[in-house]
Design a protein around this motif. Sequence first.
Motif, PDB file in Angstrom:
ATOM      1  N   ASP A 213       0.832  -1.210   0.000  1.00 28.93           N
ATOM      2  CA  ASP A 213       0.000   0.000   0.000  1.00 28.93           C
ATOM      3  C   ASP A 213       0.867   1.259   0.000  1.00 28.93           C
ATOM      4  O   ASP A 213       0.548   2.245  -0.680  1.00 28.93           O
ATOM      5  N   TYR A 214       1.960   1.230   0.768  1.00 32.65           N
ATOM      6  CA  TYR A 214       2.847   2.399   0.826  1.00 32.65           C
ATOM      7  C   TYR A 214       3.477   2.650  -0.535  1.00 32.65           C
ATOM      8  O   TYR A 214       3.534   3.794  -1.005  1.00 32.65           O
ATOM      9  N   TYR A 215       3.977   1.605  -1.171  1.00 29.47           N
ATOM     10  CA  TYR A 215       4.590   1.756  -2.488  1.00 29.47           C
ATOM     11  C   TYR A 215       3.592   2.344  -3.491  1.00 29.47           C
ATOM     12  O   TYR A 215       3.942   3.205  -4.313  1.00 29.47           O
ATOM     13  N   ILE A 216       2.365   1.865  -3.438  1.00 32.42           N
ATOM     14  CA  ILE A 216       1.344   2.366  -4.361  1.00 32.42           C
ATOM     15  C   ILE A 216       1.086   3.844  -4.103  1.00 32.42           C
ATOM     16  O   ILE A 216       1.035   4.664  -5.032  1.00 32.42           O
ATOM     17  N   GLU A 217       0.956   4.217  -2.815  1.00 32.25           N
ATOM     18  CA  GLU A 217       0.717   5.610  -2.448  1.00 32.25           C
ATOM     19  C   GLU A 217       1.911   6.483  -2.831  1.00 32.25           C
ATOM     20  O   GLU A 217       1.742   7.653  -3.217  1.00 32.25           O
ATOM     21  N   ALA A 218       3.120   5.934  -2.744  1.00 31.19           N
ATOM     22  CA  ALA A 218       4.334   6.685  -3.080  1.00 31.19           C
ATOM     23  C   ALA A 218       4.461   6.938  -4.575  1.00 31.19           C
ATOM     24  O   ALA A 218       5.248   7.792  -4.994  1.00 31.19           O
ATOM     25  N   GLY A 219       3.729   6.195  -5.371  1.00 26.67           N
ATOM     26  CA  GLY A 219       3.754   6.408  -6.811  1.00 26.67           C
ATOM     27  C   GLY A 219       4.996   5.902  -7.499  1.00 26.67           C
ATOM     28  O   GLY A 219       5.440   6.482  -8.504  1.00 26.67           O
ATOM     29  N   VAL A 220       5.576   4.803  -6.984  1.00 25.57           N
ATOM     30  CA  VAL A 220       6.722   4.212  -7.668  1.00 25.57           C
ATOM     31  C   VAL A 220       6.291   3.712  -9.046  1.00 25.57           C
ATOM     32  O   VAL A 220       5.105   3.514  -9.309  1.00 25.57           O
ATOM     33  N   ASP A 221       7.256   3.491  -9.918  1.00 27.37           N
ATOM     34  CA  ASP A 221       6.925   3.045 -11.272  1.00 27.37           C
ATOM     35  C   ASP A 221       6.423   1.609 -11.305  1.00 27.37           C
ATOM     36  O   ASP A 221       5.694   1.224 -12.226  1.00 27.37           O
ATOM     37  N   GLY A 222       6.829   0.817 -10.330  1.00 27.06           N
ATOM     38  CA  GLY A 222       6.386  -0.566 -10.275  1.00 27.06           C
ATOM     39  C   GLY A 222       6.883  -1.225  -8.996  1.00 27.06           C
ATOM     40  O   GLY A 222       7.740  -0.690  -8.288  1.00 27.06           O
ATOM     41  N   ILE A 223       6.326  -2.397  -8.705  1.00 31.81           N
ATOM     42  CA  ILE A 223       6.703  -3.173  -7.524  1.00 31.81           C
ATOM     43  C   ILE A 223       7.064  -4.580  -7.991  1.00 31.81           C
ATOM     44  O   ILE A 223       6.407  -5.124  -8.884  1.00 31.81           O
ATOM     45  N   TYR A 224       8.092  -5.162  -7.375  1.00 28.91           N
ATOM     46  CA  TYR A 224       8.425  -6.546  -7.711  1.00 28.91           C
ATOM     47  C   TYR A 224       8.616  -7.360  -6.439  1.00 28.91           C
ATOM     48  O   TYR A 224       8.975  -6.842  -5.387  1.00 28.91           O
ATOM     49  N   SER A 225       8.354  -8.641  -6.571  1.00 30.89           N
ATOM     50  CA  SER A 225       8.426  -9.550  -5.427  1.00 30.89           C
ATOM     51  C   SER A 225       9.509 -10.596  -5.641  1.00 30.89           C
ATOM     52  O   SER A 225       9.940 -10.864  -6.769  1.00 30.89           O
ATOM     53  N   ASN A 226       9.951 -11.176  -4.532  1.00 33.45           N
ATOM     54  CA  ASN A 226      10.749 -12.403  -4.554  1.00 33.45           C
ATOM     55  C   ASN A 226      12.067 -12.271  -5.310  1.00 33.45           C
ATOM     56  O   ASN A 226      12.494 -13.194  -6.003  1.00 33.45           O
TER      57      ASN A 226
ATOM     58  N   GLY B 142       8.962 -12.307  -9.031  1.00 31.88           N
ATOM     59  CA  GLY B 142      10.182 -13.085  -9.120  1.00 31.88           C
ATOM     60  C   GLY B 142       9.854 -14.561  -8.973  1.00 31.88           C
ATOM     61  O   GLY B 142       9.359 -14.995  -7.932  1.00 31.88           O
ATOM     62  N   ALA B 143      10.109 -15.322 -10.019  1.00 32.40           N
ATOM     63  CA  ALA B 143       9.848 -16.761  -9.997  1.00 32.40           C
ATOM     64  C   ALA B 143      11.151 -17.543  -9.871  1.00 32.40           C
ATOM     65  O   ALA B 143      11.204 -18.733 -10.185  1.00 32.40           O
ATOM     66  N   SER B 144      12.186 -16.881  -9.411  1.00 33.77           N
ATOM     67  CA  SER B 144      13.505 -17.499  -9.308  1.00 33.77           C
ATOM     68  C   SER B 144      13.519 -18.639  -8.299  1.00 33.77           C
ATOM     69  O   SER B 144      12.837 -18.595  -7.272  1.00 33.77           O
ATOM     70  N   HIS B 145      14.323 -19.642  -8.600  1.00 37.45           N
ATOM     71  CA  HIS B 145      14.540 -20.766  -7.691  1.00 37.45           C
ATOM     72  C   HIS B 145      15.875 -21.394  -8.075  1.00 37.45           C
ATOM     73  O   HIS B 145      16.228 -21.432  -9.247  1.00 37.45           O
TER      74      HIS B 145
ATOM     75  N   PHE C 236       5.439 -18.585  -1.369  1.00 39.40           N
ATOM     76  CA  PHE C 236       5.625 -17.940  -2.670  1.00 39.40           C
ATOM     77  C   PHE C 236       4.278 -17.595  -3.296  1.00 39.40           C
ATOM     78  O   PHE C 236       4.068 -16.487  -3.808  1.00 39.40           O
ATOM     79  N   GLU C 237       3.350 -18.508  -3.253  1.00 43.05           N
ATOM     80  CA  GLU C 237       2.037 -18.265  -3.850  1.00 43.05           C
ATOM     81  C   GLU C 237       1.255 -17.203  -3.085  1.00 43.05           C
ATOM     82  O   GLU C 237       0.601 -16.342  -3.689  1.00 43.05           O
ATOM     83  N   GLN C 238       1.338 -17.224  -1.750  1.00 44.40           N
ATOM     84  CA  GLN C 238       0.634 -16.219  -0.951  1.00 44.40           C
ATOM     85  C   GLN C 238       1.166 -14.812  -1.233  1.00 44.40           C
ATOM     86  O   GLN C 238       0.390 -13.863  -1.399  1.00 44.40           O
ATOM     87  N   ILE C 239       2.486 -14.672  -1.280  1.00 43.81           N
ATOM     88  CA  ILE C 239       3.100 -13.370  -1.561  1.00 43.81           C
ATOM     89  C   ILE C 239       2.700 -12.885  -2.953  1.00 43.81           C
ATOM     90  O   ILE C 239       2.309 -11.721  -3.143  1.00 43.81           O
ATOM     91  N   SER C 240       2.780 -13.773  -3.920  1.00 43.04           N
ATOM     92  CA  SER C 240       2.464 -13.415  -5.308  1.00 43.04           C
ATOM     93  C   SER C 240       1.003 -13.016  -5.457  1.00 43.04           C
ATOM     94  O   SER C 240       0.680 -12.030  -6.141  1.00 43.04           O
ATOM     95  N   GLU C 241       0.113 -13.749  -4.817  1.00 42.98           N
ATOM     96  CA  GLU C 241      -1.319 -13.437  -4.908  1.00 42.98           C
ATOM     97  C   GLU C 241      -1.643 -12.106  -4.246  1.00 42.98           C
ATOM     98  O   GLU C 241      -2.449 -11.318  -4.772  1.00 42.98           O
ATOM     99  N   LEU C 242      -1.018 -11.836  -3.107  1.00 39.73           N
ATOM    100  CA  LEU C 242      -1.257 -10.566  -2.420  1.00 39.73           C
ATOM    101  C   LEU C 242      -0.802  -9.400  -3.278  1.00 39.73           C
ATOM    102  O   LEU C 242      -1.524  -8.396  -3.439  1.00 39.73           O
ATOM    103  N   LEU C 243       0.399  -9.511  -3.842  1.00 42.49           N
ATOM    104  CA  LEU C 243       0.917  -8.446  -4.690  1.00 42.49           C
ATOM    105  C   LEU C 243       0.032  -8.240  -5.907  1.00 42.49           C
ATOM    106  O   LEU C 243      -0.315  -7.101  -6.258  1.00 42.49           O
ATOM    107  N   ALA C 244      -0.357  -9.332  -6.558  1.00 42.24           N
ATOM    108  CA  ALA C 244      -1.176  -9.235  -7.771  1.00 42.24           C
ATOM    109  C   ALA C 244      -2.530  -8.593  -7.474  1.00 42.24           C
ATOM    110  O   ALA C 244      -2.996  -7.716  -8.221  1.00 42.24           O
TER     111      ALA C 244
END
Length: 299
Positions: A28-41, A76-79, A55-63
């Motif tokens: 929510d903070y990142y969205i309010e800050a107006g960054v160009d994008g957010i990435y996970s993992n 980030g789907a890295s492994h 991994f799935e919980q984090i990805s679903e929350l972000l999406a």
Amino acid sequence: MISGNWATLLLPIEDEKINFGQLAEQIDYYIEAGVDGIYSNGTAGEFYTQSEVEFEQISELLAEKCHQADMPFQIGASHCHPQAAIERVKFAASLSPTAIQVILPDWFPCSFDVAKVFLEKVEQAASGIDIVLYNPPHAKVNLTADELVGLYDAVPNLVGFKLPRITPELEESGLASRASIFVAGHFLATDAYKGAKGAYSNVCCLNPKATQTWTQDCLALNPRALELENRIQQFMAQEIAPYITEQGYCNAAVDKFMAALGGWSGISSTMRFPFATIPMRDIEHKLKIRNELLPEFKA
């Protein structure tokens, strides 16, 4: 083309568990800050410590939050296990991100041909979603400029690379005019002149709003961005890098410490097992220096 200041998700850890409430507040903070994008993992998101359920919980929350806010996001789907990475890519693609980040297979140093085979499989699993390859300095193989060009030409949905710098060889190759090349945040002002499109930014950990303003100056090739970059690099070299070079902390511990230092979220510097945590008691001293050297980054 993907560009700009991309903010990393950092895991709020309490007794080895992820505090998903705090993670939601961070998004929510990142969205309010107006960054160009957010990435996970990514590295700072401690992808290498996550279970598949996490991994799935984090990805679903972000999406969910990013789709609601019309905020670009990457998963980030890295492994370190390539078969698991492919499964993560498939799941990430189902959430319709802007792009999916991956690393190369990590146990054996892979040849160009192995990297190409892997990325072709990633492309197939991504079902049309753009791919970004993260090739950090600590990877088993640091791809050459010619290899990066070769992979870009061979894999149509490979649209970008996350690299430490744009080297003279890479600049000469012309790839920066064709692909989205992201560099380490504290070199963005300099490397923007060489074609860098943005950063998956360590600097953003200090203050997302200040970094967003600075990134816009960097990409506009505004000379004042270079002056601020000099001070950012001085702060990093004197106050942050020694945690890695002298005390042996990992890169993610430093990013999380900078976020705690920034004071823009409730996150602490606590790392997940087995990695060491930079003590929160260090913040008071570093905060005074940051305020003197980087007043633009005061919370």
